[in-house]
Motif scaffolding. Structure first.
Motif, PDB file in Angstrom:
ATOM      1  N   THR A 162      16.372  -4.606  -8.692  1.00 12.95           N
ATOM      2  CA  THR A 162      16.107  -3.182  -8.479  1.00 12.95           C
ATOM      3  C   THR A 162      15.029  -2.994  -7.418  1.00 12.95           C
ATOM      4  O   THR A 162      15.108  -2.109  -6.563  1.00 12.95           O
ATOM      5  CB  THR A 162      15.690  -2.508  -9.803  1.00 12.95           C
ATOM      6  OG1 THR A 162      16.732  -2.645 -10.756  1.00 12.95           O
ATOM      7  CG2 THR A 162      15.376  -1.037  -9.592  1.00 12.95           C
ATOM      8  N   LEU A 163      13.996  -3.840  -7.492  1.00 15.39           N
ATOM      9  CA  LEU A 163      12.939  -3.871  -6.485  1.00 15.39           C
ATOM     10  C   LEU A 163      13.015  -5.198  -5.742  1.00 15.39           C
ATOM     11  O   LEU A 163      13.102  -6.259  -6.375  1.00 15.39           O
ATOM     12  CB  LEU A 163      11.566  -3.728  -7.136  1.00 15.39           C
ATOM     13  CG  LEU A 163      11.172  -2.349  -7.645  1.00 15.39           C
ATOM     14  CD1 LEU A 163       9.833  -2.433  -8.369  1.00 15.39           C
ATOM     15  CD2 LEU A 163      11.082  -1.345  -6.498  1.00 15.39           C
ATOM     16  N   ARG A 164      12.942  -5.131  -4.436  1.00 18.45           N
ATOM     17  CA  ARG A 164      12.987  -6.346  -3.614  1.00 18.45           C
ATOM     18  C   ARG A 164      11.670  -6.461  -2.844  1.00 18.45           C
ATOM     19  O   ARG A 164      11.404  -5.633  -1.962  1.00 18.45           O
ATOM     20  CB  ARG A 164      14.173  -6.311  -2.662  1.00 18.45           C
ATOM     21  CG  ARG A 164      15.515  -6.257  -3.379  1.00 18.45           C
ATOM     22  CD  ARG A 164      16.684  -6.253  -2.409  1.00 18.45           C
ATOM     23  NE  ARG A 164      17.956  -6.134  -3.106  1.00 18.45           N
ATOM     24  CZ  ARG A 164      18.635  -7.160  -3.610  1.00 18.45           C
ATOM     25  NH1 ARG A 164      18.131  -8.382  -3.487  1.00 18.45           N
ATOM     26  NH2 ARG A 164      19.786  -6.973  -4.234  1.00 18.45           N
ATOM     27  N   PRO A 165      10.842  -7.436  -3.174  1.00 20.65           N
ATOM     28  CA  PRO A 165       9.586  -7.609  -2.437  1.00 20.65           C
ATOM     29  C   PRO A 165       9.875  -7.775  -0.946  1.00 20.65           C
ATOM     30  O   PRO A 165      10.807  -8.492  -0.559  1.00 20.65           O
ATOM     31  CB  PRO A 165       8.997  -8.886  -3.037  1.00 20.65           C
ATOM     32  CG  PRO A 165       9.652  -9.033  -4.370  1.00 20.65           C
ATOM     33  CD  PRO A 165      11.019  -8.459  -4.220  1.00 20.65           C
ATOM     34  N   GLU A 166       9.087  -7.108  -0.122  1.00 22.16           N
ATOM     35  CA  GLU A 166       9.316  -7.140   1.322  1.00 22.16           C
ATOM     36  C   GLU A 166       9.248  -8.565   1.856  1.00 22.16           C
ATOM     37  O   GLU A 166       8.277  -9.292   1.620  1.00 22.16           O
ATOM     38  CB  GLU A 166       8.280  -6.273   2.035  1.00 22.16           C
ATOM     39  CG  GLU A 166       8.522  -6.149   3.531  1.00 22.16           C
ATOM     40  CD  GLU A 166       7.549  -5.214   4.205  1.00 22.16           C
ATOM     41  OE1 GLU A 166       7.608  -5.096   5.441  1.00 22.16           O
ATOM     42  OE2 GLU A 166       6.716  -4.603   3.496  1.00 22.16           O
ATOM     43  N   GLY A 167      10.309  -8.988   2.542  1.00 22.03           N
ATOM     44  CA  GLY A 167      10.353 -10.299   3.162  1.00 22.03           C
ATOM     45  C   GLY A 167      10.682 -11.443   2.228  1.00 22.03           C
ATOM     46  O   GLY A 167      10.676 -12.602   2.638  1.00 22.03           O
ATOM     47  N   ALA A 184       3.033 -13.505   1.339  1.00 10.98           N
ATOM     48  CA  ALA A 184       3.930 -13.310   0.196  1.00 10.98           C
ATOM     49  C   ALA A 184       3.165 -12.848  -1.043  1.00 10.98           C
ATOM     50  O   ALA A 184       3.724 -12.150  -1.900  1.00 10.98           O
ATOM     51  CB  ALA A 184       4.690 -14.599  -0.101  1.00 10.98           C
ATOM     52  N   ALA A 185       1.891 -13.219  -1.152  1.00 15.39           N
ATOM     53  CA  ALA A 185       1.082 -12.765  -2.288  1.00 15.39           C
ATOM     54  C   ALA A 185       0.939 -11.245  -2.258  1.00 15.39           C
ATOM     55  O   ALA A 185       1.029 -10.578  -3.303  1.00 15.39           O
ATOM     56  CB  ALA A 185      -0.284 -13.434  -2.256  1.00 15.39           C
ATOM     57  N   LEU A 186       0.726 -10.677  -1.075  1.00 14.91           N
ATOM     58  CA  LEU A 186       0.587  -9.228  -0.946  1.00 14.91           C
ATOM     59  C   LEU A 186       1.909  -8.525  -1.208  1.00 14.91           C
ATOM     60  O   LEU A 186       1.953  -7.470  -1.856  1.00 14.91           O
ATOM     61  CB  LEU A 186       0.071  -8.883   0.449  1.00 14.91           C
ATOM     62  CG  LEU A 186      -1.267  -9.513   0.849  1.00 14.91           C
ATOM     63  CD1 LEU A 186      -1.643  -9.117   2.270  1.00 14.91           C
ATOM     64  CD2 LEU A 186      -2.363  -9.107  -0.130  1.00 14.91           C
ATOM     65  N   SER A 187       2.995  -9.110  -0.718  1.00 15.81           N
ATOM     66  CA  SER A 187       4.312  -8.519  -0.931  1.00 15.81           C
ATOM     67  C   SER A 187       4.659  -8.487  -2.417  1.00 15.81           C
ATOM     68  O   SER A 187       5.121  -7.465  -2.939  1.00 15.81           O
ATOM     69  CB  SER A 187       5.365  -9.309  -0.158  1.00 15.81           C
ATOM     70  OG  SER A 187       6.661  -8.796  -0.413  1.00 15.81           O
ATOM     71  N   LEU A 188       4.429  -9.600  -3.112  1.00 12.30           N
ATOM     72  CA  LEU A 188       4.742  -9.643  -4.544  1.00 12.30           C
ATOM     73  C   LEU A 188       3.834  -8.714  -5.337  1.00 12.30           C
ATOM     74  O   LEU A 188       4.282  -8.036  -6.265  1.00 12.30           O
ATOM     75  CB  LEU A 188       4.611 -11.075  -5.064  1.00 12.30           C
ATOM     76  CG  LEU A 188       5.878 -11.919  -5.085  1.00 12.30           C
ATOM     77  CD1 LEU A 188       5.609 -13.282  -5.693  1.00 12.30           C
ATOM     78  CD2 LEU A 188       6.994 -11.224  -5.861  1.00 12.30           C
ATOM     79  N   TYR A 189       2.555  -8.674  -4.980  1.00 10.69           N
ATOM     80  CA  TYR A 189       1.633  -7.786  -5.687  1.00 10.69           C
ATOM     81  C   TYR A 189       2.120  -6.341  -5.598  1.00 10.69           C
ATOM     82  O   TYR A 189       2.149  -5.615  -6.601  1.00 10.69           O
ATOM     83  CB  TYR A 189       0.227  -7.913  -5.111  1.00 10.69           C
ATOM     84  CG  TYR A 189      -0.803  -7.070  -5.833  1.00 10.69           C
ATOM     85  CD1 TYR A 189      -1.447  -7.560  -6.971  1.00 10.69           C
ATOM     86  CD2 TYR A 189      -1.125  -5.791  -5.398  1.00 10.69           C
ATOM     87  CE1 TYR A 189      -2.382  -6.790  -7.651  1.00 10.69           C
ATOM     88  CE2 TYR A 189      -2.048  -5.015  -6.070  1.00 10.69           C
ATOM     89  CZ  TYR A 189      -2.675  -5.521  -7.197  1.00 10.69           C
ATOM     90  OH  TYR A 189      -3.596  -4.750  -7.867  1.00 10.69           O
ATOM     91  N   GLN A 237      14.632 -14.084   5.188  1.00  7.42           N
ATOM     92  CA  GLN A 237      13.859 -13.848   3.978  1.00  7.42           C
ATOM     93  C   GLN A 237      13.302 -15.171   3.435  1.00  7.42           C
ATOM     94  O   GLN A 237      13.960 -16.211   3.509  1.00  7.42           O
ATOM     95  CB  GLN A 237      14.749 -13.204   2.919  1.00  7.42           C
ATOM     96  CG  GLN A 237      15.364 -11.872   3.330  1.00  7.42           C
ATOM     97  CD  GLN A 237      14.429 -10.714   3.091  1.00  7.42           C
ATOM     98  OE1 GLN A 237      14.069 -10.422   1.958  1.00  7.42           O
ATOM     99  NE2 GLN A 237      14.020 -10.058   4.164  1.00  7.42           N
ATOM    100  N   LEU A 238      12.093 -15.103   2.878  1.00 11.21           N
ATOM    101  CA  LEU A 238      11.527 -16.250   2.189  1.00 11.21           C
ATOM    102  C   LEU A 238      12.142 -16.304   0.791  1.00 11.21           C
ATOM    103  O   LEU A 238      12.004 -15.361   0.008  1.00 11.21           O
ATOM    104  CB  LEU A 238      10.003 -16.118   2.091  1.00 11.21           C
ATOM    105  CG  LEU A 238       9.270 -17.177   1.269  1.00 11.21           C
ATOM    106  CD1 LEU A 238       9.423 -18.565   1.901  1.00 11.21           C
ATOM    107  CD2 LEU A 238       7.795 -16.810   1.105  1.00 11.21           C
TER     108      LEU A 238
END
Length: 329
Positions: free
Chosen positions: A23-28, A238-243, A3-4
């Protein structure tokens, strides 16, 4: 896959908290959360670049990008938005009954370049004809809340701004009439005193703000979310994952407000408030992404330019990571 790990600083808004508490985990991505007031987060990020990702003043970020500073790159997520009719407070004895009465007055702001003040000045100019250079400005501590300078800027001689020492407090100055008004996201402590020496310029600010939205379509954006540039360049995915995670967190916040099995929000008419807000502003009244926010994203750089805080108006696309430009709300 490893994971980053990213430090992420923001306030624990209902629309952000699911990411902060896991509760929410951004992918990767593994988030290391830092919960702090916006003013503290902004100072630490702007002056020291302490975090990998953080909430940031949209006005201050735009100031940097307009002048060629690319140390940060934003994603079109907006954790803080607020109409600003409600943030103008006046001394009852200052003779201020309507916006035009602010001309020639002494007005305090916690920080001259903060988004709330920039938007309020733009509102006063475009809606009521009150020019920023018609006012004598003061900035500094308010009711004990100190805001050290977080970004450097110069103003033309036509703008009078007094940067006061930290020990000089604008709250008592407003109460005692040394200041005629304050524009601030923080209501003066004395506002709820009975009797109080201060009041809002717009007593029925909710109706004024609703009328403004229905007429202009603008829901003012205060803060965005930024990556340190080197973090984004090495991990643009990571920008897409966080969005995506921010979108899901916002949907959870909407659902919490509409829960009727038992009220989760400590407000008796929260469901009625949610229904009325959606009736006026649409189902997704707090949209992310660029397209549904074009109006708000256009006026803020315009206001910064008119207020001599930037020397050029950047295009909206310049402000956000390239791979986020077409994302849906």
């Amino acid at each position: 896959m490893s994971q980053l790990r990213l430090t992420f600083a923001a306030w624990d808004y209902d629309r952000v908290k699911p990411i902060m508490d896991g509760t929410l985990r951004p992918e990767g991505i593994e988030i290391e959360p830092i919960v702090s007031r916006p003013s503290e987060t902004f100072f630490r990020m702007l002056r020291k670049q302490e975090f990998d990702v953080s909430e940031l003043s949209l006005a201050n970020y735009t100031m940097l990008r307009a002048e060629g500073d690319e140390k940060f790159i934003a994603i079109p997520v907006f954790p803080s938005r607020l109409f600003r009719h409600s943030c103008i407070f006046v001394n009852k004895k200052a003779g201020i009954n309507e916006p035009k009465d602010l001309v020639g007055k002494k007005i305090g702001v916690p920080e001259y370049s903060m988004t709330a003040a920039v938007f309020a000045r733009g509102l006063l100019l475009h809606e009521y004809g009150v020019e920023p250079d018609s006012i004598e400005w003061f900035s500094g501590t308010q009711d004990g809340l100190k805001r050290p300078s977080r970004i450097d800027f110069d103003l033309p001689k036509s703008i009078v701004l007094h940067r006061m020492p930290p020990e000089k407090d604008m709250g008592p100055m407003l109460d005692q009439g040394e200041l005629d008004a304050i524009i601030s996201p923080n209501a003066p402590h004395s506002l709820n005193n009975d009797p109080s020496p201060v009041r809002r310029l717009f007593p029925d600010y909710r109706q004024s703000e609703k009328d403004y939205f229905l007429r202009t379509g603008i829901f003012p954006i205060m803060h965005t979310v930024v990556f340190r540039r080197e973090i984004y360049d090495a991990n643009p995915w990571a920008a897409l994952s966080l969005y995506s995670a921010f979108k899901k967190a916002k949907e959870l916040a909407y659902a919490e407000m509409m829960e009727t099995d038992a009220l989760k929000i400590t407000l008796p008419w929260v469901v009625a408030e949610m229904e009325e807000t959606q009736r006026v502003m649409g189902h997704d009244f707090w949209p992310y992404g660029i397209e549904p926010n074009q109006l708000a994203l256009k006026v803020l750089p315009q206001y910064l330019y008119e207020q001599n805080l930037i020397s050029r108006i950047p295009k909206t696309e310049e402000l956000f990571a390239e791979n986020t430009l077409g994302l849906e709300s």
